[in-house]
Design an enzyme around this catalytic site. Sequence first.
Site, PDB file in Angstrom:
ATOM      1  CD  GLU A 219      -2.883  -1.029   2.429  1.00 19.42           C
ATOM      2  OE1 GLU A 219      -3.939  -1.678   2.353  1.00 19.42           O
ATOM      3  OE2 GLU A 219      -2.560  -0.358   3.426  1.00 19.42           O
ATOM      4  CB  CYS A 220       0.686   4.338   0.199  1.00 17.34           C
ATOM      5  SG  CYS A 220       0.821   6.110  -0.110  1.00 17.34           S
ATOM      6  N   GLY A 221       3.402   3.640   0.078  1.00 12.90           N
ATOM      7  CA  GLY A 221       4.848   3.522   0.060  1.00 12.90           C
ATOM      8  C   GLY A 221       5.307   2.147  -0.354  1.00 12.90           C
TER       9      GLY A 221
END
Length: 444
Positions: free
Chosen positions: A321-323
């Site tokens: 997720e994301c990073g």
Amino acid sequence: MRIPRLVLAAPHSGAGKTTVALALVQALQGKSLKVQAFKVGPDYMDPTHLEATSGRRVYNLDGFFLGEAGLLSLFQHGAKGADLALVEGVMGLFDGKDPLGREGSTAQVARLLRIPVVLVVDASAMAGSIAPLAEGFRRFDPGVRVVGVFANRVGSARHAELLREALAHVGLPLLGWLPQDPTLEIPERHLGLVLAGEVAPPLRALAQAAQVDLEALLRLARDAEPLPEAPAFLPERRPSQVAVAYAWDQAFRFYYPEALELLQALGAELIPFSPLKDTRLPQAQALLLGGGYPELFAEGLSRNWAMREAIHHFPGPIVAECGGYMYLSQGLWVGEGFFPMVGLVPGEAHMAQSPILGYREVEALRDNPVAKKGERFKGHEFHYARMEQSPSPAWRRVGGQEMEGYTDGRVLASFVHLYLPARPEGARRLLAGAKGLPPSPSGS
């Protein structure tokens, strides 16, 4: 069920809610009280400071993710064994998903959990005007009970007395104040406050500077209405059946604690590892790569070739997720520098000047480790990175045509931080998909 409780809200972001919360947690602990802190909204940074100060795990209360029953269950789950619950709000009191803050706001949580509200006001440039400001917030929504004010950035003891006298005209007490002193505040960066593990909050200075009417504060907290008994937030815990490795270091740290607890209750053994420092993965059948700050540690992540290779060849389900999505990409651009990453998903991540943020409801475009095609999940985005659309997008935003993320069925990589407790079957699907796999050998 009686749980003494208060919400710290504000007219706007930046008023100092976190600073005031830390001061109040310490003051209450000084009375030998066990304080359970909560944070409204999808926030990973503020809770690190609240947890470090209170010594208790901090949970996120969010009315977009959970309805009234879910919020009651989570609140009672977190407050077990505590003498008082202190909830730090998000943004301004009525700021949320819609213009009047009916959903996803501090006001919604205060209304549904019947929590008295203490308004944190930046009083640095006001005196008598604090009275109509506070009175307006008190009258705006009869279902949200504003019971007092805490003034932040006060110029002097005389300034505090002026504020107290003004508030008395509208029948609201000044419950405490903090002086105007930059050393009392926590440093910020592009996603919010610097994490507690990277900077020590000024706890001693806050304890010395805070002027608090603890007796009045406790009386208001204890006057909160009783709550109905709620069902257990988590299922009965099963024995560990699936080993799940999750990234946990300076670069990756953004997880909802209640989501990790859900995985454990469903039979996951959670094993932390560091993409920055470790050269091999722990023995595991599934892999979680949460959000964080890979852009701040891009050189170190790129240099750790052994870990990048281990993740690239990991055979089990991966949720990033994301990073974590940025880390799985072909590479990360930071300024003019390019840093190769894991290379497991197509595309390169580029840092931009403006953020993308907001609540999301997404629909799976194809099967992935947590969702079957067509299933919907709730989450949020908050990032500065950009990725070109992948050839195999994972999600379509509900209510629109925007497609996002990447999946090949085994790997799910996306900028959306999913809130799995809102749909526990996603967690069950992830563990079921990993259960039949042999643990990957360390050093894979």
